[in-house]
Motif scaffolding. Sequence first.
Motif, PDB file in Angstrom:
ATOM      1  N   GLY A  18      61.961  68.261  71.881  1.00  0.00           N
ATOM      2  CA  GLY A  18      63.346  68.002  72.265  1.00  0.00           C
ATOM      3  C   GLY A  18      64.118  67.322  71.159  1.00  0.00           C
ATOM      4  N   LEU A  19      65.308  66.905  71.514  1.00  0.00           N
ATOM      5  CA  LEU A  19      66.174  66.256  70.540  1.00  0.00           C
ATOM      6  C   LEU A  19      66.449  64.839  70.996  1.00  0.00           C
ATOM      7  N   SER A  20      66.442  63.911  70.030  1.00  0.00           N
ATOM      8  CA  SER A  20      66.795  62.536  70.391  1.00  0.00           C
ATOM      9  C   SER A  20      68.288  62.364  70.165  1.00  0.00           C
ATOM     10  N   SER A  21      68.866  61.538  71.005  1.00  0.00           N
ATOM     11  CA  SER A  21      70.323  61.405  70.969  1.00  0.00           C
ATOM     12  C   SER A  21      70.774  60.317  70.016  1.00  0.00           C
ATOM     13  N   GLY A  22      69.870  59.387  69.693  1.00  0.00           N
ATOM     14  CA  GLY A  22      70.255  58.228  68.902  1.00  0.00           C
ATOM     15  C   GLY A  22      70.498  58.571  67.445  1.00  0.00           C
ATOM     16  N   GLU A  23      70.604  57.525  66.664  1.00  0.00           N
ATOM     17  CA  GLU A  23      70.830  57.741  65.245  1.00  0.00           C
ATOM     18  C   GLU A  23      69.587  58.354  64.603  1.00  0.00           C
ATOM     19  N   GLU A  24      69.842  59.048  63.555  1.00  0.00           N
ATOM     20  CA  GLU A  24      68.764  59.751  62.857  1.00  0.00           C
ATOM     21  C   GLU A  24      67.662  58.807  62.411  1.00  0.00           C
ATOM     22  N   THR A  25      68.049  57.609  62.048  1.00  0.00           N
ATOM     23  CA  THR A  25      67.076  56.689  61.452  1.00  0.00           C
ATOM     24  C   THR A  25      66.299  55.896  62.494  1.00  0.00           C
ATOM     25  N   ASP A  26      66.753  55.907  63.747  1.00  0.00           N
ATOM     26  CA  ASP A  26      66.115  55.073  64.767  1.00  0.00           C
ATOM     27  C   ASP A  26      64.907  55.797  65.346  1.00  0.00           C
ATOM     28  N   PRO A  27      63.711  55.310  65.023  1.00  0.00           N
ATOM     29  CA  PRO A  27      62.523  56.003  65.539  1.00  0.00           C
ATOM     30  C   PRO A  27      62.314  55.764  67.036  1.00  0.00           C
ATOM     31  N   MET A  28      62.970  54.755  67.577  1.00  0.00           N
ATOM     32  CA  MET A  28      62.772  54.435  68.978  1.00  0.00           C
ATOM     33  C   MET A  28      63.784  55.131  69.886  1.00  0.00           C
ATOM     34  N   ALA A  29      64.633  55.960  69.341  1.00  0.00           N
ATOM     35  CA  ALA A  29      65.645  56.614  70.168  1.00  0.00           C
ATOM     36  C   ALA A  29      64.982  57.549  71.152  1.00  0.00           C
ATOM     37  N   PRO A  30      65.401  57.503  72.409  1.00  0.00           N
ATOM     38  CA  PRO A  30      64.751  58.349  73.413  1.00  0.00           C
ATOM     39  C   PRO A  30      65.127  59.813  73.255  1.00  0.00           C
ATOM     40  N   MET A  31      64.199  60.671  73.668  1.00  0.00           N
ATOM     41  CA  MET A  31      64.474  62.107  73.672  1.00  0.00           C
ATOM     42  C   MET A  31      65.272  62.424  74.931  1.00  0.00           C
ATOM     43  N   VAL A  33      67.357  65.500  75.165  1.00  0.00           N
ATOM     44  CA  VAL A  33      67.566  66.935  75.365  1.00  0.00           C
ATOM     45  C   VAL A  33      66.238  67.652  75.217  1.00  0.00           C
ATOM     46  N   LEU A  34      65.883  68.397  76.225  1.00  0.00           N
ATOM     47  CA  LEU A  34      64.603  69.098  76.211  1.00  0.00           C
ATOM     48  C   LEU A  34      64.798  70.513  75.694  1.00  0.00           C
ATOM     49  N   LEU A  35      64.016  70.881  74.725  1.00  0.00           N
ATOM     50  CA  LEU A  35      64.104  72.245  74.219  1.00  0.00           C
ATOM     51  C   LEU A  35      63.005  73.118  74.806  1.00  0.00           C
ATOM     52  N   ASN A  36      61.807  72.594  74.782  1.00  0.00           N
ATOM     53  CA  ASN A  36      60.682  73.412  75.256  1.00  0.00           C
ATOM     54  C   ASN A  36      59.534  72.519  75.728  1.00  0.00           C
ATOM     55  N   THR A  37      58.839  73.012  76.773  1.00  0.00           N
ATOM     56  CA  THR A  37      57.603  72.341  77.198  1.00  0.00           C
ATOM     57  C   THR A  37      56.496  73.374  77.201  1.00  0.00           C
ATOM     58  N   GLU A  38      55.298  72.915  76.906  1.00  0.00           N
ATOM     59  CA  GLU A  38      54.169  73.838  76.967  1.00  0.00           C
ATOM     60  C   GLU A  38      52.943  73.118  77.523  1.00  0.00           C
ATOM     61  N   PHE A  39      52.393  73.708  78.580  1.00  0.00           N
ATOM     62  CA  PHE A  39      51.165  73.176  79.168  1.00  0.00           C
ATOM     63  C   PHE A  39      50.017  74.047  78.708  1.00  0.00           C
ATOM     64  N   THR A  40      48.986  73.407  78.181  1.00  0.00           N
ATOM     65  CA  THR A  40      47.787  74.170  77.806  1.00  0.00           C
ATOM     66  C   THR A  40      46.576  73.555  78.500  1.00  0.00           C
ATOM     67  N   PHE A  41      45.694  74.425  78.912  1.00  0.00           N
ATOM     68  CA  PHE A  41      44.480  73.959  79.581  1.00  0.00           C
ATOM     69  C   PHE A  41      43.302  74.311  78.697  1.00  0.00           C
ATOM     70  N   PRO A  42      42.526  73.328  78.255  1.00  0.00           N
ATOM     71  CA  PRO A  42      41.386  73.623  77.385  1.00  0.00           C
ATOM     72  C   PRO A  42      40.446  74.618  78.055  1.00  0.00           C
ATOM     73  N   GLY A  43      40.024  75.604  77.300  1.00  0.00           N
ATOM     74  CA  GLY A  43      39.130  76.621  77.840  1.00  0.00           C
ATOM     75  C   GLY A  43      39.863  77.765  78.473  1.00  0.00           C
ATOM     76  N   MET A  44      41.187  77.713  78.499  1.00  0.00           N
ATOM     77  CA  MET A  44      41.958  78.813  79.077  1.00  0.00           C
ATOM     78  C   MET A  44      42.961  79.311  78.057  1.00  0.00           C
ATOM     79  N   LYS A  45      43.085  80.613  77.997  1.00  0.00           N
ATOM     80  CA  LYS A  45      44.027  81.185  77.035  1.00  0.00           C
ATOM     81  C   LYS A  45      45.453  81.019  77.521  1.00  0.00           C
ATOM     82  N   GLU A  46      45.616  81.099  78.807  1.00  0.00           N
ATOM     83  CA  GLU A  46      46.968  81.094  79.385  1.00  0.00           C
ATOM     84  C   GLU A  46      47.640  79.744  79.161  1.00  0.00           C
ATOM     85  N   THR A  47      48.925  79.808  78.863  1.00  0.00           N
ATOM     86  CA  THR A  47      49.715  78.585  78.778  1.00  0.00           C
ATOM     87  C   THR A  47      50.946  78.754  79.645  1.00  0.00           C
TER      88      THR A  47
END
Lengths: 382, 201
Positions: A18-31, A33-47
């Motif tokens: 996702g994208l953080s809304s804060g200043e570029e330099t602030d590492p603590m800025a919360p995310m 805007v969500l761009l993408n999520t991906e769930f993976t299960f070990p041992g399974m090809k499907e995501t």
Amino acid sequence: MTVLRHYTLPNCSLMVEGLSSGEETDPMAPMTVLLNTEFTFPGMKETLSGGREFLEALAKAVGRYSQSILSGISDPTVEAVSETRPVVLQPSENHRHQLTAKVADSHGKDVDKTLTLSTVQIFDLQEAIDQLVADAQTLPDMTLHMAPLHRRHVRPAEPVSKQVVPVAAGVSMLAASAALLFMLPVPEVRIETEDQETTSQVESETDSGDTGASSPPDLEGPDVDADSDTTGTTSATSSDADADINADAEGADATVEAAPVVTQAEAAAALTRLSTAPEVIDPEAIARLETDLLAVLESELANPVQFEEVLIYRVAVSESGDLLGYKYDNDPAIESVNDTPLPELTFVPVDPEQVLEEPVAQFRVTFEPDGAIAVEPISDSE
Amino acid sequence: MQVDSPPAQSSPLILETLPNPSLPTPDCPRRVRVDLDLLMLAIEALDVAGSEALLKTVEQLALKAIISGRVKLWLIRGTNPMRRHSQRSPMSIDEAKALTVVVCFLAKRLTVLIRQLLLGYQQLSDKQLGLEHHFRLADYLQRFRSLFKARMNPQRAGVIAYSTDDKLNELAMMLLTRLLFCTGTQGPQRLWSSLFDGEVV
């Protein structure tokens, strides 16, 4: 700034981009805007992957499903996958769970993807989402909606069809039994007077107790009534009642005792027979019979005397001096009749139906508790 | 300012995270009392020192105001109608909350074991093997069965349903699955919410 966050659990990992809304330099800025999520299960090809909408639908479905695992009450609103419900979870065989999701494939088309997950995988999937929600640095506006199921959502334990069966069985049983009972005739109402009932009882007892020759049809109520009407001497109904009482009190004796012993019923029967008999008119004969009767009674009276009250009887005696019958004139006389010699002395007619033609004399016999006996003649007018 | 009476005791802060359900009665429904007691029974079957751990956790989480001691805990668990020495007294919402927090705390400590057993269970059922092939799982099931038989009144209809070993094993596995879901980040909230499924109005 693009932010990538990983939530890794033993059986499921979640990658959030996702994208953080804060200043570029602030590492603590919360995310935010969500761009993408991906769930993976070990041992399974499907995501499983998708955007914000997919994540929220998944969070809702998984949350609801894990609650149903916890409570053991399944969500009745679960249906097939649709536009409004992009993610559906259903229990599968062998303790597994089937997750069906509408996801966009590489060409942007919606396709249904089905994954069969184990319980631990489902839990890790849910835990990954929970950790994401709990993380204030990632999507702080995302919240969990958790609420117990409303009472009306819980299906009754038995389906309606099963509930109807006992009711239908009950109703049909009632109908069947009603139809069967309808076949039975309506019981006849027989109104019987007490007199008839007890005289019939007397009848049966005398029959069984005696030779059978003395079965007295003249004992029956209507006959006796007719007799008393015509002659007007003794009140037939009262003699009838006397017979009843004696029969009740002594019935047992009557059936056991041997033939020569006169039962009360027989004695009374003999007396009713006498009501039509002519009377001894000769005063000398009456006086002779009186003295004879007194002598017999005095010789036969048990000593000491068993009764404690004065007993008065009306006694009928034939011209030859035989005691033909007796009847009670007071209440103690009924109770203590067995303590007097009268039942044993009474002559039992061989054929009770035969109308008595020989003249009889009637006496009033009084037993005193001290053993004294008084005998006095009664004229017919009394 | 002089105060005549001590300030009213408020329920411990940890319980505030659990919302009060809108129930038709002020006391906990039957299912809450049964489920909480059975979950504790499963914890005792997992952990030999489980009953002591329950009391220690109460102390650790500062819930002594609600569960004052061993006897009080026994009395609260006795509100489970399936028990041999079942108490007719009700279970208050605060008591239920306290037990929920305690159960989830202990379940979290047993996470590794619970996961191992559930994964082993899945493998066994995938291979159609009997439960006795997994030593640790068989041990848990055996302990659970004997605890259940010792504590529950066999005359009760709810207990008669679990008269066979297979049924008891099934119950034990279901409780183990529930305990797994109690170990999560939102475990207490999820367990609390699930306890009142189908009870709220």
